[in-house]
Write an enzyme that holds these catalytic residues in place. Structure first.
Site, short mmCIF file in Angstrom:
data_model
loop_
_atom_site.label_atom_id
_atom_site.label_comp_id
_atom_site.label_asym_id
_atom_site.label_seq_id
_atom_site.Cartn_x
_atom_site.Cartn_y
_atom_site.Cartn_z
N THR A 78 -8.16 28.31 34.65
CA THR A 78 -9.41 28.93 34.23
C THR A 78 -10.37 27.83 33.79
OG1 THR A 78 -8.02 30.70 33.39
CG2 THR A 78 -10.34 30.79 32.81
N ASN B 76 1.77 30.51 26.13
CA ASN B 76 1.47 30.97 27.49
C ASN B 76 2.59 30.47 28.44
OD1 ASN B 76 0.48 30.90 30.17
ND2 ASN B 76 -1.59 31.20 29.41
N GLU C 131 -11.88 34.34 22.25
CA GLU C 131 -11.07 33.12 22.32
C GLU C 131 -12.00 32.02 22.79
OE1 GLU C 131 -7.27 33.30 24.33
OE2 GLU C 131 -7.32 31.13 24.70
N GLU D 256 -3.96 38.06 29.86
CA GLU D 256 -5.24 37.51 30.32
C GLU D 256 -5.49 38.06 31.71
OE1 GLU D 256 -4.75 33.33 30.49
OE2 GLU D 256 -4.54 33.10 28.34
N ARG E 285 -0.40 33.90 41.81
CA ARG E 285 0.17 32.58 42.08
C ARG E 285 1.29 32.21 41.12
NH1 ARG E 285 -4.73 28.57 40.32
NH2 ARG E 285 -5.87 29.90 41.73
N HIS F 7 -6.97 26.42 25.54
CA HIS F 7 -7.16 25.72 26.82
C HIS F 7 -7.17 24.22 26.61
CE1 HIS F 7 -8.08 24.96 30.97
NE2 HIS F 7 -7.81 26.23 31.19
N ARG G 96 -2.95 36.77 37.74
CA ARG G 96 -4.08 36.40 38.60
C ARG G 96 -4.09 37.30 39.83
NH1 ARG G 96 -6.30 31.03 37.24
NH2 ARG G 96 -7.56 31.34 39.08
N HIS H 284 -1.09 35.38 32.23
CA HIS H 284 -2.30 35.63 33.03
C HIS H 284 -1.85 36.18 34.37
CE1 HIS H 284 -6.29 33.75 34.76
NE2 HIS H 284 -6.15 35.04 35.05
N HIS I 217 3.27 28.79 33.33
CA HIS I 217 3.74 27.65 34.11
C HIS I 217 5.23 27.68 34.40
CE1 HIS I 217 -0.05 25.84 34.67
NE2 HIS I 217 -0.32 25.89 33.38
N1 PXP Z 1 -6.25 30.62 26.94
C1 PXP Z 1 -6.74 31.08 28.12
C2 PXP Z 1 -7.73 32.19 28.09
C3 PXP Z 1 -6.30 30.54 29.34
O1 PXP Z 1 -6.79 31.01 30.50
C4 PXP Z 1 -5.32 29.52 29.32
C5 PXP Z 1 -4.81 28.96 30.61
O2 PXP Z 1 -4.14 29.93 31.30
C6 PXP Z 1 -4.84 29.09 28.08
C7 PXP Z 1 -5.34 29.65 26.90
C8 PXP Z 1 -3.79 28.02 27.96
O3 PXP Z 1 -4.30 26.83 28.44
P1 PXP Z 1 -3.33 25.57 28.58
O4 PXP Z 1 -2.31 25.92 29.62
O5 PXP Z 1 -4.23 24.47 29.00
O6 PXP Z 1 -2.69 25.37 27.24
#
Ligand code: PXP
Length: 243
Positions: free
Chosen positions: A103, A9, A153, A72, A51, A193, A47, A45, A12
């Site tokens: 999330t 992901n 998930e 996402e 953001r 997550h 949003r 994601h 960030h």
């Molecule tokens: N899976 C989903 C559905 C999420 O919303 C997120 C956070 O955006 C992640 C995985 C990844 O989470 P993390 O950044 O804590 O690894």
């Protein structure tokens, strides 16, 4: 065993860019480096408040991601329209509240059944695979089957946040039960997550979990050691810990 697939992901990276409303660092470049290092999927994601990931990122990544693109998004009309235009390989429906840091909980498929079912159908009709991000709760897993999602998930946040060994064991066993229930009912099972280099192995050991989506820990490590090394180190853990 190669272990579960790794979805990286890159939200960030976009968060850092948006902190200055600058053109860099570019999540598109991060996604390319992650793929070169062995990522099996890129997860982003979009949003409602934009953001981090911007519409432009989606458009460019749709053309440049060579593995799979997992979008996402909230189950809203606006996002369904975006998904229709973009045609990601997969959509993961997530709950979304403007004020949350990230999330925070899973999608309540039981309460939101009609809306979720409608969105799943629309996306299925457009040949997009649909996954639901849910808490490790067997009733939510069964509800995911009823709305005809392809996949779930499982939210691992509570396992990752557990402070005592006892709590951690309990939360892990919830993840295990949800994964087994999902697989038995014919769903593809992913998890994510809060996973990081220290807590991922017990989740990797769950045979039914085929994919992990990891963002914050990989991007944070990438800042110090580079994206390729950060992804490779996670990939190594995933194959070493595989059942
Ligand atoms: N899976 C989903 C559905 C999420 O919303 C997120 C956070 O955006 C992640 C995985 C990844 O989470 P993390 O950044 O804590 O690894």
């Amino acid at each position: 065993m190669p272990g579960p697939r790794l979805g990286v992901n890159v939200d960030h990276v976009a968060t850092l860019r948006q902190a200055r409303r600058a053109a860099y660092p570019d999540p598109v470049a991060a996604a390319m480096l992650a793929e070169l290092a062995g990522a099996d999927q890129i997860t982003i994601h979009l949003r409602e408040d934009r953001r981090h990931i911007q519409d432009r990122d989606l458009e460019v990544m749709r053309k440049t991601v060579t593995t799979r693109l997992n979008l996402e998004m909230a189950a809203t009309q606006e996002m369904v329209k975006v998904a229709h235009e973009l045609r990601p390989d997969e959509v993961t429906l997530v709950p979304e509240r403007r004020e949350e840091l990230t999330t925070e909980g899973g999608l309540d498929v039981i309460r939101g059944r009609d809306t979720v079912a409608r969105v799943v159908k629309t996306l299925r009709d457009a040949d997009v695979m649909v996954s639901l991000f849910i808490d490790p709760d067997p009733d939510q897993v069964k509800a995911a089957v009823r709305v005809e999602a392809h996949a779930i998930e499982i939210h691992t946040g509570r396992y990752c946040d557990a402070r005592t060994p006892g709590d951690r064991r309990r939360e892990l066993s919830r993840v295990v039960d949800a994964a087994k229930t999902g697989a038995k009912l014919g769903l593809q099972v992913a998890a994510g997550h809060g996973l990081n280099y220290q807590n991922v192995l017990p989740v990797v050991a769950i045979r039914e979990i085929e994919e992990l989506n990891i963002g914050h820990a990989i991007v944070a490590r990438a800042l110090l050691v580079g994206m390729e090394r950060a992804v490779r180190e996670m990939k190594d853990l995933l194959s070493r810990g595989a059942p």
